[in-house]
Structure formats: structure tokens, C-alpha cells
Write a protein that holds these residues in place. Structure first.
Motif, PDB file in Angstrom:
ATOM      1  N   LYS A  48       5.018   0.871  15.407  1.00  0.00           N
ATOM      2  CA  LYS A  48       6.148   0.026  15.740  1.00  0.00           C
ATOM      3  C   LYS A  48       6.000  -1.335  15.068  1.00  0.00           C
ATOM      4  O   LYS A  48       4.884  -1.771  14.731  1.00  0.00           O
ATOM      5  CB  LYS A  48       6.267  -0.162  17.250  1.00  0.00           C
ATOM      6  CG  LYS A  48       6.916   1.013  17.980  1.00  0.00           C
ATOM      7  CD  LYS A  48       7.058   0.702  19.456  1.00  0.00           C
ATOM      8  CE  LYS A  48       7.763   1.831  20.195  1.00  0.00           C
ATOM      9  NZ  LYS A  48       9.212   1.816  19.997  1.00  0.00           N
ATOM     10  N   PHE A  49       7.129  -2.026  14.910  1.00  0.00           N
ATOM     11  CA  PHE A  49       7.144  -3.329  14.244  1.00  0.00           C
ATOM     12  C   PHE A  49       8.109  -4.220  15.019  1.00  0.00           C
ATOM     13  O   PHE A  49       9.195  -3.773  15.406  1.00  0.00           O
ATOM     14  CB  PHE A  49       7.613  -3.163  12.795  1.00  0.00           C
ATOM     15  CG  PHE A  49       7.711  -4.453  12.025  1.00  0.00           C
ATOM     16  CD1 PHE A  49       6.651  -4.884  11.246  1.00  0.00           C
ATOM     17  CD2 PHE A  49       8.854  -5.232  12.083  1.00  0.00           C
ATOM     18  CE1 PHE A  49       6.730  -6.073  10.538  1.00  0.00           C
ATOM     19  CE2 PHE A  49       8.950  -6.421  11.377  1.00  0.00           C
ATOM     20  CZ  PHE A  49       7.884  -6.844  10.602  1.00  0.00           C
ATOM     21  N   ALA A  50       7.718  -5.472  15.257  1.00  0.00           N
ATOM     22  CA  ALA A  50       8.581  -6.352  16.045  1.00  0.00           C
ATOM     23  C   ALA A  50       8.471  -7.798  15.570  1.00  0.00           C
ATOM     24  O   ALA A  50       7.440  -8.224  15.035  1.00  0.00           O
ATOM     25  CB  ALA A  50       8.219  -6.273  17.523  1.00  0.00           C
ATOM     26  N   TYR A  75      11.535  -2.326  15.747  1.00  0.00           N
ATOM     27  CA  TYR A  75      11.714  -1.150  14.901  1.00  0.00           C
ATOM     28  C   TYR A  75      10.795  -0.032  15.388  1.00  0.00           C
ATOM     29  O   TYR A  75       9.656  -0.276  15.803  1.00  0.00           O
ATOM     30  CB  TYR A  75      11.391  -1.484  13.444  1.00  0.00           C
ATOM     31  CG  TYR A  75      12.414  -2.390  12.798  1.00  0.00           C
ATOM     32  CD1 TYR A  75      13.462  -1.863  12.045  1.00  0.00           C
ATOM     33  CD2 TYR A  75      12.345  -3.773  12.944  1.00  0.00           C
ATOM     34  CE1 TYR A  75      14.409  -2.694  11.455  1.00  0.00           C
ATOM     35  CE2 TYR A  75      13.289  -4.614  12.370  1.00  0.00           C
ATOM     36  CZ  TYR A  75      14.314  -4.058  11.623  1.00  0.00           C
ATOM     37  OH  TYR A  75      15.254  -4.875  11.056  1.00  0.00           O
ATOM     38  N   ALA A  76      11.292   1.201  15.307  1.00  0.00           N
ATOM     39  CA  ALA A  76      10.521   2.379  15.723  1.00  0.00           C
ATOM     40  C   ALA A  76       9.457   2.727  14.680  1.00  0.00           C
ATOM     41  O   ALA A  76       9.415   2.160  13.576  1.00  0.00           O
ATOM     42  CB  ALA A  76      11.463   3.564  15.928  1.00  0.00           C
ATOM     43  N   GLU A  77       8.600   3.678  15.027  1.00  0.00           N
ATOM     44  CA  GLU A  77       7.528   4.121  14.116  1.00  0.00           C
ATOM     45  C   GLU A  77       8.083   4.645  12.791  1.00  0.00           C
ATOM     46  O   GLU A  77       7.412   4.597  11.761  1.00  0.00           O
ATOM     47  CB  GLU A  77       6.702   5.217  14.789  1.00  0.00           C
ATOM     48  CG  GLU A  77       5.868   4.739  15.967  1.00  0.00           C
ATOM     49  CD  GLU A  77       6.626   4.770  17.294  1.00  0.00           C
ATOM     50  OE1 GLU A  77       5.976   4.633  18.336  1.00  0.00           O
ATOM     51  OE2 GLU A  77       7.862   4.917  17.284  1.00  0.00           O
ATOM     52  N   SER A  78       9.329   5.114  12.804  1.00  0.00           N
ATOM     53  CA  SER A  78       9.976   5.624  11.591  1.00  0.00           C
ATOM     54  C   SER A  78      10.464   4.516  10.666  1.00  0.00           C
ATOM     55  O   SER A  78      10.856   4.779   9.520  1.00  0.00           O
ATOM     56  CB  SER A  78      11.174   6.491  11.992  1.00  0.00           C
ATOM     57  OG  SER A  78      12.127   5.706  12.701  1.00  0.00           O
ATOM     58  N   GLU A  87      18.472  -2.414   8.548  1.00  0.00           N
ATOM     59  CA  GLU A  87      18.612  -1.293   9.483  1.00  0.00           C
ATOM     60  C   GLU A  87      17.380  -0.389   9.436  1.00  0.00           C
ATOM     61  O   GLU A  87      17.095   0.336  10.382  1.00  0.00           O
ATOM     62  CB  GLU A  87      19.868  -0.491   9.167  1.00  0.00           C
ATOM     63  CG  GLU A  87      21.150  -1.273   9.421  1.00  0.00           C
ATOM     64  CD  GLU A  87      22.385  -0.429   9.219  1.00  0.00           C
ATOM     65  OE1 GLU A  87      22.544   0.562   9.963  1.00  0.00           O
ATOM     66  OE2 GLU A  87      23.190  -0.747   8.320  1.00  0.00           O
ATOM     67  N   LYS A  88      16.649  -0.441   8.315  1.00  0.00           N
ATOM     68  CA  LYS A  88      15.422   0.359   8.168  1.00  0.00           C
ATOM     69  C   LYS A  88      14.423  -0.407   7.323  1.00  0.00           C
ATOM     70  O   LYS A  88      14.791  -1.023   6.315  1.00  0.00           O
ATOM     71  CB  LYS A  88      15.741   1.710   7.508  1.00  0.00           C
ATOM     72  CG  LYS A  88      14.548   2.678   7.477  1.00  0.00           C
ATOM     73  CD  LYS A  88      14.931   4.010   6.877  1.00  0.00           C
ATOM     74  CE  LYS A  88      13.778   5.002   6.861  1.00  0.00           C
ATOM     75  NZ  LYS A  88      13.387   5.447   8.210  1.00  0.00           N
ATOM     76  N   LEU A  89      13.165  -0.388   7.733  1.00  0.00           N
ATOM     77  CA  LEU A  89      12.090  -1.032   6.981  1.00  0.00           C
ATOM     78  C   LEU A  89      11.318   0.002   6.187  1.00  0.00           C
ATOM     79  O   LEU A  89      11.037   1.095   6.680  1.00  0.00           O
ATOM     80  CB  LEU A  89      11.138  -1.755   7.942  1.00  0.00           C
ATOM     81  CG  LEU A  89      11.749  -2.825   8.853  1.00  0.00           C
ATOM     82  CD1 LEU A  89      10.664  -3.433   9.725  1.00  0.00           C
ATOM     83  CD2 LEU A  89      12.460  -3.896   8.048  1.00  0.00           C
ATOM     84  N   SER A 111       5.003  -9.530  13.841  1.00  0.00           N
ATOM     85  CA  SER A 111       4.032  -8.519  13.415  1.00  0.00           C
ATOM     86  C   SER A 111       3.357  -9.016  12.138  1.00  0.00           C
ATOM     87  O   SER A 111       4.015  -9.521  11.226  1.00  0.00           O
ATOM     88  CB  SER A 111       4.734  -7.194  13.139  1.00  0.00           C
ATOM     89  OG  SER A 111       5.145  -6.576  14.336  1.00  0.00           O
ATOM     90  N   LYS A 112       2.050  -8.863  12.089  1.00  0.00           N
ATOM     91  CA  LYS A 112       1.309  -9.343  10.925  1.00  0.00           C
ATOM     92  C   LYS A 112       1.631  -8.515   9.681  1.00  0.00           C
ATOM     93  O   LYS A 112       1.712  -9.039   8.570  1.00  0.00           O
ATOM     94  CB  LYS A 112      -0.186  -9.296  11.228  1.00  0.00           C
ATOM     95  CG  LYS A 112      -1.059  -9.923  10.174  1.00  0.00           C
ATOM     96  CD  LYS A 112      -2.524  -9.883  10.587  1.00  0.00           C
ATOM     97  CE  LYS A 112      -3.415 -10.439   9.486  1.00  0.00           C
ATOM     98  NZ  LYS A 112      -4.842 -10.343   9.843  1.00  0.00           N
ATOM     99  N   LYS A 113       1.857  -7.207   9.882  1.00  0.00           N
ATOM    100  CA  LYS A 113       2.119  -6.340   8.734  1.00  0.00           C
ATOM    101  C   LYS A 113       2.856  -5.081   9.174  1.00  0.00           C
ATOM    102  O   LYS A 113       2.601  -4.545  10.255  1.00  0.00           O
ATOM    103  CB  LYS A 113       0.806  -5.955   8.046  1.00  0.00           C
ATOM    104  CG  LYS A 113       0.985  -5.249   6.713  1.00  0.00           C
ATOM    105  CD  LYS A 113      -0.331  -5.113   5.964  1.00  0.00           C
ATOM    106  CE  LYS A 113      -0.104  -4.514   4.579  1.00  0.00           C
ATOM    107  NZ  LYS A 113      -1.348  -4.430   3.804  1.00  0.00           N
ATOM    108  N   LEU A 114       3.791  -4.627   8.324  1.00  0.00           N
ATOM    109  CA  LEU A 114       4.445  -3.336   8.526  1.00  0.00           C
ATOM    110  C   LEU A 114       3.468  -2.238   8.133  1.00  0.00           C
ATOM    111  O   LEU A 114       2.951  -2.214   7.015  1.00  0.00           O
ATOM    112  CB  LEU A 114       5.705  -3.262   7.661  1.00  0.00           C
ATOM    113  CG  LEU A 114       6.448  -1.924   7.637  1.00  0.00           C
ATOM    114  CD1 LEU A 114       7.003  -1.587   9.012  1.00  0.00           C
ATOM    115  CD2 LEU A 114       7.573  -1.955   6.598  1.00  0.00           C
ATOM    116  N   GLU A 115       3.211  -1.331   9.074  1.00  0.00           N
ATOM    117  CA  GLU A 115       2.289  -0.222   8.826  1.00  0.00           C
ATOM    118  C   GLU A 115       2.977   1.100   9.123  1.00  0.00           C
ATOM    119  O   GLU A 115       3.720   1.222  10.096  1.00  0.00           O
ATOM    120  CB  GLU A 115       1.040  -0.367   9.693  1.00  0.00           C
ATOM    121  CG  GLU A 115       0.222  -1.612   9.390  1.00  0.00           C
ATOM    122  CD  GLU A 115      -1.027  -1.702  10.242  1.00  0.00           C
ATOM    123  OE1 GLU A 115      -1.989  -0.953   9.948  1.00  0.00           O
ATOM    124  OE2 GLU A 115      -1.050  -2.492  11.189  1.00  0.00           O
ATOM    125  N   ALA A 116       2.725   2.076   8.291  1.00  0.00           N
ATOM    126  CA  ALA A 116       3.359   3.390   8.444  1.00  0.00           C
ATOM    127  C   ALA A 116       3.005   3.993   9.798  1.00  0.00           C
ATOM    128  O   ALA A 116       1.848   3.968  10.222  1.00  0.00           O
ATOM    129  CB  ALA A 116       2.912   4.320   7.316  1.00  0.00           C
TER     130      ALA A 116
END
Length: 263
Positions: free
Chosen positions: A115-117, A135-138, A216-218, A107-112
Motif C-alpha cells: 500500500k502507498f499513502a 493506493y492499494a497494493e495494485s 488514478e494509478k501509480l 510514504s518514503k517509497k512506492l514499492e510493488a
């Protein structure tokens, strides 16, 4: 050759006009290592004569007898970018590679709220293993998918055990790729530490000699690393680390290859 062209070659240079296909078993795990799903899939790649157009077809075969198929065309002129290769249906992700099968899809960037992978690839001869962390949307870790593949055929091979520890003296080389695809190598041997960031991340050992070390969480505003390693032979261990800065942007991919030293 510039970094952008080199990255394309590292990813797709081995693909011919006849094509080749990775036959694999995909196993989906929960954070507690419970198997959530398992199915077969074939990822086929075929190039045009100039190797400027790659056609990828994924065919999935599920335990209930159903099948599905997806096809992408990856055109160099459009998809090869200064920060990696874009897949047409996954615009938020980039494919990057050191060559010799040491590759990642990040993923290029974590966005609120999105999803992120990250998928990290380890190749040894005609075998390839990838570890996808989703990772889920949360921002919570949702699942880990292990893909064990063989080139051009399915091979019945029982999965190996989990890695508990690696005894003996291991040393290796480290390479760095920045977000602009520039690659540099470490001049000194690195000693293998199986849990490099154990205080911040959760270590999970999985079947087939795989270890992951992941948050476990981003959270946006905090730097983080996603780490996975694979014991490809009894005396060779490969590890990839995807590093993100405190804005959530992809910053660096690190490749390490360790070998067991003879006494």
C-alpha cells in the motif's frame, strides 16, 4: 539548528506538557466521490518537559456506537531521522513540516505489492484539514479521506461547497523541501493555476473547499505528483505537492500559499 531538529520543532514545537487534541470528522470518499464511511475521532498530542517525547493517542467513535483507541510514543532520539520523523508503527512513512501547520505524512517509497499513502495537512488558526490519499497494493487509487478538525473541541459547522473555480487574480509564495529536509523559498510570486498537471492527473473537487489532483494509478518507473489544495478563507488558498521520482522515492514537498489580490 540543523534541518533534522528544525523539522521536529516544526511538527511538535507547539505541543505542551498539558497537551492538545484535534477533534475531527473523518469522511472517506471513493474515486467517484461516494461517501464510503464517516466517523468522529480525536487526535491528542502531549509532550514531555524537554519536548523530546511526544505521546499521540487517537480515539475513534463510530456510527454504530463502538469505539477504539491507539497510542504511539514518538521519541526524538529514535524517530527523528535525516529524512523525516518515523512513527513506530508506520516505519515506511515519514512526517515532514515547513512549520505553521504546512505538514505532510508521506510514504518514503512506492514499492510493488504494498500500500502507498500520503496525508497533506492545512492549518488555519484553530482549524486543521488533512487530505489522505491511499493506493492499494495494485497501485490503483483506493480511497480519499478528508479529516476536518478543530483544536480542543468539536464544532458543528456545515461543510462548505466544492471548489469549481477561483475567480480573480491570485498570487503567492512557494517553498520547497527536499528529501533531506532542506527548505528553500521561491524569490518570485507564483500565479495560481488550479489544475497544474491536469493532463497526467485526475482533478477531484471535494466538499469543504478541497481540490485534489492525483494519479488514478501509480507505476514504478514513472515520476508522479500528489497534489491537494484547500481554500482556508475566501481570499487564501493553500496547496501542497508531494513529488516522487521515477524509482518511486519521495523527492520533494512543495508548499504554496496564495492570496486573492485586491483590485
Amino acid at each position: 539548528m540543523n534541518s533534522q531538529d528544525k523539522n521536529w520543532e516544526n511538527l511538535f514545537g507547539y505541543i505542551t506538557t498539558e497537551g492538545g487534541a484535534w477533534h475531527g470528522i473523518w469522511t472517506v470518499y471513493s474515486l467517484d466521490k461516494e461517501v464510503l464511511n464517516s466517523f468522529k475521532a480525536v487526535r491528542k498530542f502531549q509532550a514531555n518537559q524537554e519536548k523530546t517525547l511526544i505521546t499521540q493517542t487517537n480515539k475513534y467513535s463510530y456510527s454504530d456506537g463502538t469505539e477504539s483507541e491507539k497510542t504511539w510514543q514518538i521519541e526524538k532520539q529514535i524517530c527523528s531521522q535525516p529524512d523525516g520523523v518515523i512513527y513506530p508503527t508506520f516505519l515506511s512513512m515519514r512526517a515532514v513540516s515547513f512549520g505553521k501547520g504546512k505538514s505532510a505524512w508521506v510514504s518514503k517509497k512506492l514499492e510493488a505489492g504494498k500500500k502507498f499513502a500520503t496525508e497533506l495537512f492545512f492549518r488555519y488558526q484553530d482549524w486543521r484539514t488533512s487530505v489522505a490519499i491511499i493506493y492499494a497494493e495494485s497501485g490503483d487509487l483506493e480511497r480519499i479521506t478528508i479529516v476536518s478538525e478543530h483544536l480542543n473541541s468539536f464544532v458543528n459547522r456545515p461543510p462548505k461547497a466544492e471548489i469549481e473555480n477561483l475567480s480573480g487574480k491570485w498570487s503567492g509564495q512557494k517553498e520547497y523541501m527536499n528529501s533531506d529536509l532542506e527548505i528553500s523559498a521561491s524569490a518570485e510570486n507564483q500565479e495560481l493555476v488550479l489544475e497544474p498537471i491536469e493532463l497526467k492527473n485526475k482533478k477531484i473537487s471535494l466538499p469543504d473547499d478541497i481540490a485534489v489532483n492525483i494519479p488514478e494509478k501509480l507505476k514504478i518507473g514513472e515520476e508522479f505528483e500528489i497534489v491537494s489544495g484547500k481554500l482556508v478563507t475566501k481570499n487564501e488558498y493553500k496547496r501542497l505537492t508531494a513529488k516522487y521520482d521515477n524509482s518511486g522515492a519521495f523527492a520533494m514537498l512543495i508548499s504554496e500559499v496564495f492570496k486573492l489580490q485586491e483590485h
